[in-house]
Design a protein around this motif. Structure first.
Motif, PDB file in Angstrom:
ATOM      1  N   ASN A  42      50.272 -14.703  29.240  1.00 43.78           N
ATOM      2  CA  ASN A  42      48.914 -14.423  28.788  1.00 43.78           C
ATOM      3  C   ASN A  42      48.877 -13.594  27.511  1.00 43.78           C
ATOM      4  O   ASN A  42      47.825 -13.484  26.881  1.00 43.78           O
ATOM      5  N   TYR A  43      50.005 -12.963  27.185  1.00 50.98           N
ATOM      6  CA  TYR A  43      50.016 -12.046  26.039  1.00 50.98           C
ATOM      7  C   TYR A  43      50.929 -12.527  24.911  1.00 50.98           C
ATOM      8  O   TYR A  43      51.132 -11.810  23.943  1.00 50.98           O
ATOM      9  N   LEU A  44      51.504 -13.726  25.056  1.00 47.18           N
ATOM     10  CA  LEU A  44      52.484 -14.217  24.069  1.00 47.18           C
ATOM     11  C   LEU A  44      51.900 -14.307  22.653  1.00 47.18           C
ATOM     12  O   LEU A  44      52.542 -13.890  21.687  1.00 47.18           O
ATOM     13  N   VAL A  45      50.683 -14.825  22.540  1.00 51.38           N
ATOM     14  CA  VAL A  45      50.062 -14.988  21.213  1.00 51.38           C
ATOM     15  C   VAL A  45      49.860 -13.625  20.560  1.00 51.38           C
ATOM     16  O   VAL A  45      50.198 -13.423  19.391  1.00 51.38           O
ATOM     17  N   GLU A  46      49.317 -12.693  21.344  1.00 50.62           N
ATOM     18  CA  GLU A  46      49.045 -11.354  20.811  1.00 50.62           C
ATOM     19  C   GLU A  46      50.338 -10.671  20.369  1.00 50.62           C
ATOM     20  O   GLU A  46      50.381 -10.052  19.312  1.00 50.62           O
ATOM     21  N   ILE A  47      51.400 -10.818  21.215  1.00 50.20           N
ATOM     22  CA  ILE A  47      52.690 -10.184  20.882  1.00 50.20           C
ATOM     23  C   ILE A  47      53.221 -10.775  19.577  1.00 50.20           C
ATOM     24  O   ILE A  47      53.656 -10.051  18.678  1.00 50.20           O
ATOM     25  N   PHE A  48      53.136 -12.121  19.453  1.00 49.65           N
ATOM     26  CA  PHE A  48      53.649 -12.796  18.257  1.00 49.65           C
ATOM     27  C   PHE A  48      52.881 -12.336  17.006  1.00 49.65           C
ATOM     28  O   PHE A  48      53.485 -11.936  16.000  1.00 49.65           O
ATOM     29  N   ILE A  49      51.549 -12.392  17.088  1.00 49.33           N
ATOM     30  CA  ILE A  49      50.730 -12.028  15.918  1.00 49.33           C
ATOM     31  C   ILE A  49      50.926 -10.552  15.566  1.00 49.33           C
ATOM     32  O   ILE A  49      51.079 -10.195  14.400  1.00 49.33           O
ATOM     33  N   PHE A  50      50.954  -9.706  16.592  1.00 45.61           N
ATOM     34  CA  PHE A  50      51.104  -8.266  16.342  1.00 45.61           C
ATOM     35  C   PHE A  50      52.456  -7.983  15.685  1.00 45.61           C
ATOM     36  O   PHE A  50      52.528  -7.216  14.717  1.00 45.61           O
ATOM     37  N   SER A  51      53.540  -8.623  16.178  1.00 47.37           N
ATOM     38  CA  SER A  51      54.878  -8.367  15.606  1.00 47.37           C
ATOM     39  C   SER A  51      54.952  -8.870  14.167  1.00 47.37           C
ATOM     40  O   SER A  51      55.423  -8.158  13.278  1.00 47.37           O
TER      41      SER A  51
END
Lengths: 439, 73
Positions: A42-51
């Protein structure tokens, strides 16, 4: 020769968007945590964009230690450009992959993402305007009449990229039909957003060029453009309302009512997007009226109306969506009593306030002179009727919504009508004209 | 305001849009250069000079405070 100013300003704009993505991905992840969503998928997109966007910020900070250097700045522009594409397409791909794997998307999650995309578009528009550039400037200059055709070709190209996104569904052996539907809905919403943005830019460009030639439109084309999604939302909601009522009368089971109520909540939450679009529409009208030196009193009244109608819309959505959630969560009848009391108080206060404002605007309109009633029927009549019917069905427990929505619609479309009616009578101020010529 | 560039353009009876089209940039870029809100690169300066039949000195040279004082004296 490529316009170096546009290229360099575009790079700066992309950087601002990357920083916006850094901030919004963190905020979106926080919202999801608050909603109690579990699981890494559920958090993969956010983790990718944030990194990725965080890395850009780190590079920027590191390079700033070298001081201002033209060569380093151009190197950073290349890095920023590359990361922008990676974040955009990578984020999209991971979104679908995680969706296919976890399949746990829910309505509120979709809604939050859509809210952030819309705010991102507004950030983009304001940045482009501040820097006196257009994202599609090269297209206006090269292919004036074929512009929309090129935009449609790009949308078809998006469809090609999007079709790759179906692959994760096949790989994770999840329901392919849901996958195709998921991808199609995303493609459709992104395409519509892109199409609207492209037409918005073209209209803005044309009107700026027209003002340089001392020509003005009575009402900005963009005001009418932004009105389309508002009207579409009203009619689609009306349609759902009809389905809702028929379905409940035929099948009054708790399960059916619950399911339809969730969809209704989902539609109501989209009201936030519509409230933002309405605000943007009024900003467009206001700026256009200022440019053509319209009555200051009416412009000021419109500003007050613009801000208050936005606040009222948001409050209305909160009262009809958030309060029922609390009631359901705590299952306490006393909360329901508090809800009705708060609702009545808010209704009366806003009713008096908007009515005062309405009469002030009508008085100003009366001073200008309204005569042609045909436009009024089209611009005020149809939306008002649809709004009343929609509100009667969707928020039958909420009289406040009916009153406020009716008043807002009548006032808003009366204003629109007047601005259109006055198109032949504008007095152009020479001083303002010179200011306009500078852009 | 870059008066040299503007007066040369007007002298040649070119509008901002005409000049922009000849160079291949947007009209806004010409507006911003003339109002000194944008510093063009050497490449763009040369393209403008070429179109306006002028030298870099004529269009873009800025006198320093010392030079201005000397000229006045």
């Amino acid at each position: 020769m490529k316009d170096e100013r546009i290229l360099s300003e575009l790079n700066k704009t992309k950087l601002v968007i990357i920083y916006y993505l850094l901030f919004s991905s963190a905020l979106l992840a926080a919202f999801k945590l608050l909603l109690g969503l579990e699981g890494l998928s559920n958090y993969l997109v956010e983790i990718f964009i944030f990194s990725a966007s965080g890395l850009v910020l780190l590079i920027k900070i590191t390079l700033s230690f070298y001081g201002r250097d033209e060569r380093i700045e151009s190197l950073f522009a290349i890095i920023g450009n590359t990361f922008f594409s990676i974040i955009l397409f990578g984020g999209l791909f991971i979104h679908f992959a995680s969706n296919a794997y976890g399949n746990t998307q829910n309505y509120i999650q979709y809604n939050l993402t859509s809210n952030f995309i819309l705010i991102g578009i507004i950030v983009l528009i304001s940045q482009l305007k501040r820097r006196n550039i257009y994202l599609h400037a090269s297209l206006f200059l090269r292919f004036d009449s074929k512009y929309i055709l090129i935009i449609f070709k790009r949308i078809l190209f998006f469809a090609l990229i999007m079709s790759i996104n179906i692959l994760p569904y096949i790989y994770f052996k999840n329901d392919l039909l849901i996958g195709i539907l998921n991808v199609f809905i995303s493609w459709l919403s992104l395409s519509i957003t892109y199409l609207f943005f492209s037409i918005y830019e073209k209209n803005h460009y044309e009107e700026t060029e027209m003002s340089a030639e001392e020509k003005y439109r009575g009402l900005s084309k963009n005001a009418r453009l932004l009105y389309i999604p508002i009207l579409a939302f009203q009619f689609l909601s009306l349609l759902f309302n009809a389905v809702f009522n028929i379905s409940i009368s035929q099948n009054p089971s708790t399960e059916n009512v619950m399911q339809l109520t969730i969809i209704r909540m989902f539609i109501q939450l989209y009201g936030i997007d519509i409230a933002i679009i309405s605000l943007l529409m009024y900003i467009v009208i206001k700026r256009h009226l200022r440019r053509i030196n319209f009555s200051n009193k009416l412009i000021n009244l419109l500003t007050v109306y613009m801000i208050s109608s936005f606040v009222i819309s948001i409050v209305s959505i909160i009262t009809s969506v958030v309060f029922p959630i609390f009631i359901q969560l705590y299952n306490d009848i006393s909360i329901l009593t508090i809800f009705y009391k708060v609702n009545s108080f808010v209704s009366i206060t806003f009713f008096i306030y908007t009515n005062t404002l309405l009469f002030a605007i009508i008085y100003q309109l009366y001073k200008i002179g309204v005569s042609d009633m045909n436009y009024l029927y089209f611009y005020a009549g149809v939306p008002v009727i649809s709004t009343i019917v929609l509100q009667l069905g969707l928020s039958y427990e909420n009289t406040f919504s009916i009153i406020v929505a009716t008043i807002l619609s009548i006032t808003g479309f009366l204003c629109l009508y007047i601005f259109m009616k006055r198109k032949e009578d504008f007095v152009i101020d020479n001083r303002l004209l010179e200011e306009n010529l500078n852009y | 305001m870059n008066n040299q560039m503007k007066s040369k353009r007007v002298y040649l009876n070119l509008s901002q849009a005409d000049l922009a089209k000849k160079i291949g940039v947007s009209r806004q870029t010409i507006v911003l250069i003339e109002s000194e809100k944008y510093n063009p690169s050497l490449k763009l300066c040369l393209a403008i000079c070429h179109e306006l039949n002028a030298t870099l000195d004529e269009l873009f040279w800025k006198e320093s405070a010392d030079e201005r004082r000397k000229n006045i004296e």
